[in-house]
Design an enzyme around this catalytic site. Structure first.
Site, short mmCIF file in Angstrom:
data_model
loop_
_atom_site.label_atom_id
_atom_site.label_comp_id
_atom_site.label_asym_id
_atom_site.label_seq_id
_atom_site.Cartn_x
_atom_site.Cartn_y
_atom_site.Cartn_z
CG ASN A 148 -30.39 -8.79 14.10
OD1 ASN A 148 -31.08 -9.10 13.14
ND2 ASN A 148 -30.09 -7.55 14.40
CB CYS A 182 -23.48 -4.05 14.44
SG CYS A 182 -24.34 -4.39 15.97
CB CYS A 238 -24.25 -6.56 25.10
SG CYS A 238 -24.13 -4.89 25.73
CB CYS A 278 -17.50 -3.79 21.66
SG CYS A 278 -18.51 -2.86 22.83
N GLY A 328 -18.67 -1.36 18.40
CA GLY A 328 -18.03 -0.49 19.41
C GLY A 328 -19.02 0.30 20.24
CD GLU A 329 -21.07 2.65 24.50
OE1 GLU A 329 -21.99 1.86 24.26
OE2 GLU A 329 -21.22 3.89 24.55
CB CYS A 386 -25.23 1.83 10.59
SG CYS A 386 -24.87 1.07 12.18
CB SER A 396 -26.68 3.62 19.66
OG SER A 396 -27.26 2.60 20.43
CB SER A 425 -28.44 -0.31 24.00
OG SER A 425 -28.04 0.22 22.77
CG LEU A 426 -33.76 0.37 28.98
CD1 LEU A 426 -32.75 1.09 29.84
CD2 LEU A 426 -35.11 1.10 29.07
CG HIS A 427 -31.32 -4.08 24.64
ND1 HIS A 427 -32.04 -3.71 23.54
CD2 HIS A 427 -30.02 -3.82 24.34
CE1 HIS A 427 -31.21 -3.25 22.60
NE2 HIS A 427 -29.99 -3.29 23.07
CD GLU A 480 -19.58 -6.09 10.36
OE1 GLU A 480 -20.79 -5.82 10.50
OE2 GLU A 480 -19.07 -7.17 10.71
CB CYS A 498 -23.81 -7.49 21.10
SG CYS A 498 -23.08 -6.40 19.87
N1 SAH Z 1 -22.42 0.11 21.88
C1 SAH Z 1 -23.52 0.88 21.41
C2 SAH Z 1 -23.72 0.88 19.91
C3 SAH Z 1 -23.50 -0.38 19.16
S1 SAH Z 1 -24.71 -1.65 19.14
C4 SAH Z 1 -24.78 0.45 22.12
O1 SAH Z 1 -24.73 -0.48 22.90
O2 SAH Z 1 -25.81 1.09 21.94
C5 SAH Z 1 -26.07 -1.02 18.26
C6 SAH Z 1 -27.39 -1.55 18.76
O3 SAH Z 1 -27.62 -2.91 18.36
C7 SAH Z 1 -27.51 -1.53 20.25
O4 SAH Z 1 -28.80 -1.10 20.62
C8 SAH Z 1 -27.31 -2.98 20.59
O5 SAH Z 1 -27.78 -3.28 21.86
C9 SAH Z 1 -28.07 -3.64 19.47
N2 SAH Z 1 -27.78 -5.05 19.26
C10 SAH Z 1 -26.62 -5.70 19.42
N3 SAH Z 1 -26.77 -7.00 19.15
C11 SAH Z 1 -28.06 -7.18 18.80
C12 SAH Z 1 -28.83 -8.30 18.41
N4 SAH Z 1 -28.29 -9.54 18.33
N5 SAH Z 1 -30.12 -8.10 18.11
C13 SAH Z 1 -30.67 -6.87 18.17
N6 SAH Z 1 -30.00 -5.78 18.54
C14 SAH Z 1 -28.71 -5.93 18.87
#
Ligand code: SAH
Length: 348
Positions: A291, A334, A117, A113, A160-161, A106, A192, A215-217, A93, A120
């Site tokens: 999301n 994504c 996570c 991937c 993907g990463e 994007c 990212s 992507s810290l979260h 995508e 995701c």
């Molecule tokens: N693998 C990379 C890039 C792809 S994900 C990474 O981890 O950064 C792009 C971003 O979307 C990342 O910050 C990821 O953590 C975030 N993401 C994935 N699923 C999500 C969700 N359900 N809600 C909000 N952000 C999300």
């Protein structure tokens, strides 16, 4: 002999390759411009090359192409989501977003991937393969051609990463930014990562002008390890040490992504811990209302809660913004479209 993917070759490599075929250096420049500026799909279209040379190239190389399999346009804000089909039938995508400062695309860097996570959608069905440089370039070229508008910026935030596909992503960036290609400045590119620490050190040494997003979260290892398996390999301290090194080497500020998940990482105590850890790094925090992906069970909090988290970070000296959501009506986040497509019953 299997044909080689000519669109994945940086100019310096193409020069070497064509040199081995006995061709003058300027020929590589000509071919490269046909591929990356005029963006032809066949060697026959390279009209300033002799028929014999075009035949030679055709024997040794192929020109990658991808197809738009599905396209969704948001009625809310014009965001376009593409589902692309690659030559081997896999799908990825890309999302084209319109901002007042230009169009940003994007893109995906892998099919699936392997980072796992929990929140995701892209990782739910696992990893299939890496994308080639030409496939990433074609995500950009195809969006431009289809939309009729220039892509002004690229974010590697799709499926993907990117740092798990390091070499291909580096070649992609080199071609994307080359003056004889699309000539897109890396200042308009964001990458990212979920935090592959060794690769962050390696990336710093390249001294690229791009913006690195982490992507810290989560504000601590306990919460981060629950939703991001990578944190069990590289804990937050080692990740933040790599980030400090990146900032020191490149002088470029890092952006931290923080998806707020109700009841998981959105308490005032979490905001305080986060601010404590990021202090002095010139960091910018991008707050994302999570999301809600059906399979994950994670829920977002109210708007007021998210704003309170932002305010608290600000009071503690950490600059934070709330990401504006685009394409909410077309599941622009994504991985969601590819999953729907895979789950849909086939027509035949
Ligand atoms: N693998 C990379 C890039 C792809 S994900 C990474 O981890 O950064 C792009 C971003 O979307 C990342 O910050 C990821 O953590 C975030 N993401 C994935 N699923 C999500 C969700 N359900 N809600 C909000 N952000 C999300």
């Amino acid at each position: 002999m299997e044909k080689q993917d000519i669109k994945s070759l940086p100019l310096s490599v193409l020069e070497q390759e064509l040199g081995k075929m006995g061709l003058a250096r300027f020929r590589a420049g000509q071919v490269y411009r046909w591929l990356h500026q005029k963006r032809v799909s066949t060697f026959a279209e390279m009209t300033d090359l002799s028929a014999a040379l075009r035949g030679q190239l055709d024997e040794k190389y192929y020109i990658n192409a991808i197809q738009v399999k599905k396209k969704l346009v948001s009625r809310l804000d014009g965001t376009v989501k593409y589902l692309y089909e690659l030559q081997d039938g896999n799908c990825v995508e890309a999302v084209l977003m319109h901002y007042h400062h230009g169009n940003s695309l994007c893109i995906s860097s892998q099919v699936g991937c392997r980072m796992g996570c929990k929140f995701c959608a892209s990782t739910l069905a696992g990893y299939v393969r890496d994308l080639t440089p030409s496939e990433m370039l074609d995500e950009v070229y195809t969006a431009q051609r289809d939309s009729g508008s220039r892509v002004d910026g690229v974010v590697l935030m799709g499926i993907g990463e990117p740092l798990d596909n390091f070499d291909n992503v580096m070649d992609f960036l080199e071609i994307l930014s080359s003056p004889q290609g699309l000539n897109l400045s890396l200042r308009h590119v964001s990458l990212s990562t979920c935090g592959l620490v060794e690769r962050i050190y390696e990336l710093a040494q390249r001294r690229l002008q791009l913006t690195l997003s982490i992507s810290l979260h989560a504000p601590n290892d306990e919460i981060r390890s629950q939703s991001m398996p990578i944190n069990r390999k590289y804990d937050m301290e080692s990740l933040l040490a790599a980030c400090r090194d990146y900032f020191a080497v490149t002088g470029r500020r890092i952006s931290f992504e923080y998806a707020l998940i109700s009841g998981v990482n959105d308490s005032p105590a979490c905001a305080r811990q986060l601010a404590e850890r990021l202090r002095g790094m010139g960091a910018h925090v991008n707050l994302i209302p999570v999301n809600e992906v059906r399979e994950t069970g994670y829920r977002r909090g109210s708007r007021a809660q998210i704003q309170a988290f932002q305010r608290l970070l600000g009071q503690l000296g950490v600059n934070a913004t709330i990401r504006r959501e685009l394409g909410a009506d077309i599941s622009a986040a994504c991985g969601q479209l590819r999953r729907q497509e895979a789950a849909a019953p086939k027509d035949n």
